[in-house]
Write a protein that holds these residues in place. Structure first.
Motif, PDB file in Angstrom:
ATOM      1  N   SER A 348       0.824  -1.211   0.000  1.00 56.13           N
ATOM      2  CA  SER A 348       0.000   0.000   0.000  1.00 56.13           C
ATOM      3  C   SER A 348       0.855   1.255   0.000  1.00 56.13           C
ATOM      4  CB  SER A 348      -0.907   0.015   1.239  1.00 56.13           C
ATOM      5  OG  SER A 348      -1.777  -1.097   1.253  1.00 56.13           O
ATOM      6  N   ASP A 353      -1.831  -1.241  -4.371  1.00 49.17           N
ATOM      7  CA  ASP A 353      -2.602  -2.312  -3.747  1.00 49.17           C
ATOM      8  C   ASP A 353      -3.989  -2.485  -4.365  1.00 49.17           C
ATOM      9  OD1 ASP A 353      -4.022  -0.161  -2.730  1.00 49.17           O
ATOM     10  OD2 ASP A 353      -3.454  -0.494  -0.644  1.00 49.17           O
ATOM     11  N   THR A 386      -2.458  -5.734   2.991  1.00 44.20           N
ATOM     12  CA  THR A 386      -2.515  -4.302   2.689  1.00 44.20           C
ATOM     13  C   THR A 386      -2.849  -3.488   3.929  1.00 44.20           C
ATOM     14  OG1 THR A 386      -4.887  -4.309   2.215  1.00 44.20           O
ATOM     15  CG2 THR A 386      -3.408  -4.885   0.393  1.00 44.20           C
TER      16      THR A 386
END
Length: 567
Positions: A348, A353, A386
Motif C-alpha cells: 500500500s 494495492d 494491505t
C-alpha cells in the motif's frame, strides 16, 4: 558467535511475529504463544530460518508489550513459560531458531526496579533511572519546569513529574516507559543476567529495541528548539551516545562470551548512519551482527513528518539502499526490510494495492530480498497484506496514532487531513490480524479480535494462496529458496544499474564467475530496461510474469514486472 565472512545468518531469512495479531488459540481475541505454535507449518512451508518474536514479556500493554514489567515472565495474555518452552522446542525441531525482542532502553513504570526507584529520593535503585529536579527557577509542576526541553516520541514532554518525590523521570516514549540509566553498572549487569537466563532457556539471540538510545549524554543538555511549543530536539544527545559502543561490546562479552551456539544479534537503531553501522557491525569489534536503520523508510515523510506522507521518489530509494550496500560491502552487514510492526504495509505504501496488487507485492519483494544482507519478512507480508480501511481514529489502537490525532486536532489541524495521514502511515496497519482464510475473523480467532480484521481477508488470505503457483506466498518461497541455494545472493558484490531512472530498479550481484541480475519495473506503465549483451530469457530463474521478454540486450517489462536472471 559466528563472525567469519560466511556466517550462517548471511544466507538466512528472518520472519517477524507480532504475537498479539498472529494467531489466537483460546478465543479471547488476542494472539498467543499456542496460536503461534499451531501455525509453525506455515513458516516451515515458507522456508524461513529464524523467527523474531515481538515482546511477550509481562506488561501493562501501554505500548503493546514494549513496556515490560517483568523480564522473566510471560504476559498471561500470551500464555505461560511452559507455552514458550514448547514453542522454542517445536521451532528447533523444525530447524528454525528463535530471536527474542529485547527492550532495555526502558522498562514499564510497573517494573519492580522502577517501583523501588520512585519510592524515595534515597531508594537503593533511585539511580537505575534518570531522575532530575525541576529546572532552576521553577516549581515542580509549573509549565517549563521539566529538566530539559526534550520531547517524547509519543507526543508531549519527555519528562514526567513524580508527585511523591517532587522530581521528574525521563521517558523518551510513553510516560509509562521510564528510561533505564545505563551509566549505572548495576543496571547493565541486571540486563546481562536476564539475557543469559533467556539463552539458557534455548533462545538463539536478540533483536534489541532502540538500542542506540541506551547511552545518553550525562549532562542531558537542552535540544535545539523546533519552534513547536518550545519543544527541543534531544535526539543528538541520546542517539548513538558517547558510550554506546562500549556498552554493546561489554554486552557481547558478558552475555555471549564463551557460550556455544550460533546466535543472532540485531540492533534497532533510529537515526543511525552508515558510518555508525560500519562500526556497530564490524565483526572484529564484537558488538552486533547487523542493525535496523530507517533512512529508506523515511523518504516518503513530508515536511510535517511521517503523518504528512508524500509520494516516494524511487531515485532517492535507490540512492539510499545503494549507499548502504556499498558502505557495508567490505565490513559489516545489512538488515533488509520493508515492513515491521511500526511500518505501514509496503504494497500500500510503495506499491499499488489496487490494480497491480499481486504484481507490485511480488516486485517489491524481489527487489528487496536479493540485495546483500539478511531479509526480514513481517507477518502477512508474504501474503501481500494491505493497509486497513480505518473509518475513524476510534477504530485505531496504537498510542502513537491516538496521541497524534488528539494533539494535532487540538492545535487546529483539519481532522480529515490528520486521519488521512494516520490511514497511510499509522502503525495499526501492520497490526491487523494475519489473514489465514476467508472465514469470519480470517481464521485468526473464534472470538472478537482486539483490532478489526481487514475486510479484504475474504479473498486475500493464506489458504487461497498455498496452492496457487502465481501467488504472493509462493513467490516469497522461491525468493527464500534462491538465497539458500546460491551463495551469490548471500555474499556476492553489489552494483546498482540505472540509478537515475524513475521507475526501473535494477542491480547486479557478482561472486567469482557467477552473476545474478535483478530487473524490475516499479511503476504502472510498461518499460524497457537496457541490459549488457549475453543475457537472454534462458537465464531467467524467477519472474512474477508468465512470459518474460528478454533478448537483444534489453528486457521488455510490463507494469510492476520483476525478473531475476542467473548465469
Amino acid at each position: 558467535m559466528t563472525h567469519d565472512r560466511t556466517a550462517w545468518w548471511q544466507s538466512a531469512v528472518v520472519y517477524q511475529v507480532y504475537p498479539r495479531s498472529f494467531a489466537d488459540s483460546d478465543g479471547d481475541g488476542v494472539g498467543d504463544l499456542r496460536g503461534i505454535t499451531a501455525r509453525l507449518g506455515h513458516l516451515q512451508r515458507l522456508g524461513v530460518d529464524v523467527v523474531w518474536l515481538s515482546p511477550v514479556y509481562a506488561s501493562p500493554q501501554a505500548d503493546n508489550g514494549y513496556d515490560i514489567s517483568d523480564y522473566r515472565a510471560i504476559d498471561p495474555s500470551f500464555g505461560t513459560l511452559d507455552d514458550f518452552d514448547a514453542l522454542v522446542a517445536d521451532l528447533h525441531a523444525r530447524g528454525m531458531k528463535l530471536v527474542m525482542d529485547l527492550v532495555v532502553n526502558h522498562t514499564s513504570d510497573e517494573h519492580p526496579w522502577f517501583v523501588e526507584s520512585r519510592s524515595s529520593r534515597d531508594a537503593p535503585k533511585r539511580d537505575w533511572y534518570w531522575w532530575r529536579p525541576p529546572r532552576e527557577g521553577f516549581e515542580a509542576g509549573q509549565p517549563g519546569a521539566e529538566p530539559t526541553n526534550w520531547g517524547s516520541f509519543f507526543s508531549g514532554p519527555a519528562w514526567h513529574l513524580d508527585e511523591a518525590t517532587g522530581e521528574y523521570y525521563l521517558h523518551l516514549f510513553d510516560r509509562k516507559q521510564p528510561d533505564l540509566n545505563w551509566e549505572n553498572p548495576e543496571v547493565r549487569e541486571a540486563v546481562y543476567d536476564m539475557m543469559r537466563w533467556w539463552l539458557d532457556r534455548g533462545v538463539d539471540g536478540f533483536r534489541m529495541d532502540v538500542v542506540n538510545f541506551i547511552s545518553k549524554d550525562p549532562a542531558l543538555p537542552d535540544g535545539a528548539t523546533t519552534g513547536v511549543g518550545g519543544v527541543g530536539d534531544g535526539f543528538p544527545h541520546f542517539a548513538t551516545g558517547p558510550r554506546v559502543h562500549e556498552y554493546l561490546q561489554e554486552m557481547h562479552r558478558e552475555v555471549f562470551g564463551g557460550r556455544e551456539g550460533d546466535f543472532l544479534t540485531v540492533g534497532e537503531m533510529p537515526g543511525v548512519t552508515w558510518q555508525d553501522a560500519v562500526l556497530f557491525t564490524d565483526p572484529a569489534r564484537r558488538e552486533v551482527d547487523m542493525v535496523f536503520q530507517f533512512e529508506h523508510v523515511s523518504l516518503d515523510h513530508g515536511p510535517g513528518g511521517k503523518f504528512d506522507p508524500r509520494p516516494l521518489d524511487l531515485r532517492l530509494l535507490k540512492a539510499s539502499l545503494g549507499r548502504w550496500q556499498t558502505a557495508l560491502g567490505e565490513v559489516g552487514w545489512n538488515s533488509l526490510y520493508w515492513n515491521n510492526h511500526d511500518q505501514p504495509r509496503v504494497v500500500s505504501r510503495f506499491g499499488d494495492d489496487d490494480r497491480w496488487w499481486r504484481e507490485s507485492a511480488t516486485a517489491l519483494a524481489t527487489v528487496l530480498h536479493l540485495h546483500r544482507g539478511t531479509p526480514y519478512v513481517y507477518q502477512g507480508e508474504e501474503l501481500g497484506m494491505t493497509n486497513a480501511p480505518f473509518a475513524s481514529v476510534e477504530d485505531m489502537r496504537d498510542v502513537e496514532s491516538v496521541n497524534h490525532h488528539r494533539e494535532a486536532v487540538a492545535a487546529g489541524a483539519d481532522p480529515e487531513v490528520v486521519l488521512r495521514g494516520l490511514r497511510a502511515m499509522g502503525r495499526d496497519n501492520a497490526r491487523t490480524p494475519v489473514q489465514w482464510d476467508g472465514t469470519p475473523n480470517a481464521g485468526f480467532t473464534s472470538g472478537e479480535p482486539w483490532l478489526a480484521v481487514n475486510p479484504n481477508h475474504t479473498w486475500l488470505n493464506a489458504a487461497a494462496q498455498y496452492d496457487d503457483p502465481r501467488s504472493v506466498f509462493n513467490h516469497y518461497r522461491r525468493l527464500i529458496a534462491l538465497r539458500h541455494e546460491h551463495p551469490v545472493v548471500a555474499v556476492g558484490d553489489f552494483r546498482m544499474l540505472h540509478p537515475d531512472d524513475p521507475a526501473l530498479y535494477c542491480y547486479e550481484r557478482t561472486l567469482g564467475e557467477r552473476r545474478l541480475l535483478v530487473v524490475a519495473n516499479l511503476g504502472g506503465e510498461p518499460r524497457t530496461a537496457g541490459l549488457e549483451p549475453g543475457w537472454d530469457a534462458g537465464h531467467v530463474v524467477l519472474a512474477n510474469s508468465d512470459e518474460p521478454r528478454v533478448a537483444d540486450g534489453h528486457a521488455e517489462l510490463g507494469p510492476w514486472e520483476a525478473l531475476v536472471l542467473l548465469r
